[in-house]
Design an enzyme around this catalytic site. Sequence first.
Site, PDB file in Angstrom:
ATOM      1  CG  HIS A 181      -1.976  -1.040   1.201  1.00 15.87           C
ATOM      2  ND1 HIS A 181      -2.816  -1.242   0.123  1.00 15.87           N
ATOM      3  CD2 HIS A 181      -2.321  -1.968   2.138  1.00 15.87           C
ATOM      4  CE1 HIS A 181      -3.634  -2.249   0.390  1.00 15.87           C
ATOM      5  NE2 HIS A 181      -3.352  -2.708   1.603  1.00 15.87           N
ATOM      6  CG  ASP A 208      -3.517  -8.064   0.791  1.00 10.55           C
ATOM      7  OD1 ASP A 208      -2.746  -8.390   1.701  1.00 10.55           O
ATOM      8  OD2 ASP A 208      -4.515  -7.344   0.965  1.00 10.55           O
ATOM      9  CG  HIS A 265      -7.251  -4.725   1.930  1.00  5.54           C
ATOM     10  ND1 HIS A 265      -6.856  -5.658   2.867  1.00  5.54           N
ATOM     11  CD2 HIS A 265      -8.404  -4.174   2.383  1.00  5.54           C
ATOM     12  CE1 HIS A 265      -7.751  -5.674   3.863  1.00  5.54           C
ATOM     13  NE2 HIS A 265      -8.693  -4.800   3.599  1.00  5.54           N
ATOM     14  CG  ASP A 319      -5.687  -9.623   3.461  1.00  9.56           C
ATOM     15  OD1 ASP A 319      -5.353 -10.157   2.384  1.00  9.56           O
ATOM     16  OD2 ASP A 319      -5.408  -8.435   3.734  1.00  9.56           O
TER      17      ASP A 319
END
Length: 308
Positions: free
Chosen positions: A122, A159, A161, A243
């Site tokens: 990120h 991931d 996200h 996740d």
Amino acid sequence: MTTALITHADCLDHVTPAGHPEQVARLDHVLHALAPLDLLRLAAPPASDADLARVHPQRYIDRIKAAEPEAGEHPLDEDTWMSPGSMRAARRAAGAAIRAVDAVISREVANAFCATRPPGHHAEREKPMGFCLFGNAALAATYALDHHGIERVAVVDFDVHHGNGTQDLLWDEPRALLISSQQFPLWPGSGAATERGGHDNVLNIPLPPGSGGDEMRAAYRRDAFPRLAAFKPNLIVMSAGFDAHRDDPLAQLAWSTEDFRWLTHELCRIAAEHARGRVVSLLEGGYDLSALAASAKAHVEELIEAGK
């Protein structure tokens, strides 16, 4: 050949506030799960400022260094924190990515998994966010391209996200292909299929909340695998977030541990076809400790099998 596990105890010194999902226990659980496996265990070296400057300007690196507190925890935003030792941990995480590229390209090992924290996908060029300080996956790709002369690198981010930071850092890099699957909509709000990179070098695969492994497998077979085969990468870097697991508290996808095993197997198969099996995998998210540990173990078991 063997699989390398690259980590360092300094990554346990990055401390977040009580109750924060990106906690020290994440790495403890992963390392405990991997302890029985036959791996070449390597210490992650610290990345230098010059290493980090491959993807971040020096003014940003200096700002992160200056933000590290002498005691306690300090927020950079509502999600991203630093403590004494955070900069050292982040340097080890970035250094692990570089060490993994060196080890895989030199054929010291067949492939490598970096069990480090804080995560990285990120972190944008000049913005820490989403628990991340430096863009480790983009750094691995850029280092392979510029230092080793690799012609084409693919980054595959699974991931839950969106890897907005990796996308930002590789947007204008025609030698890198980023494929990122993510729950959509979900924080950070990016990751739509219309985001395609400065050179049509980004493929985003949005997955709806509530979807599971069958939907993921169909999307990868339809979109990701053909794109990877056409790109013919010389190295695959995985942003290995776990996740998307159905037990994870931060999102609403419903993958199983076996879905992560399957995806790893398929990506290693493509790497064997086009990249001499060269794979570097970096730990990203995963916040249910049991699901994280089981999924990371399944992922690394597939790396070991691929490397035989």
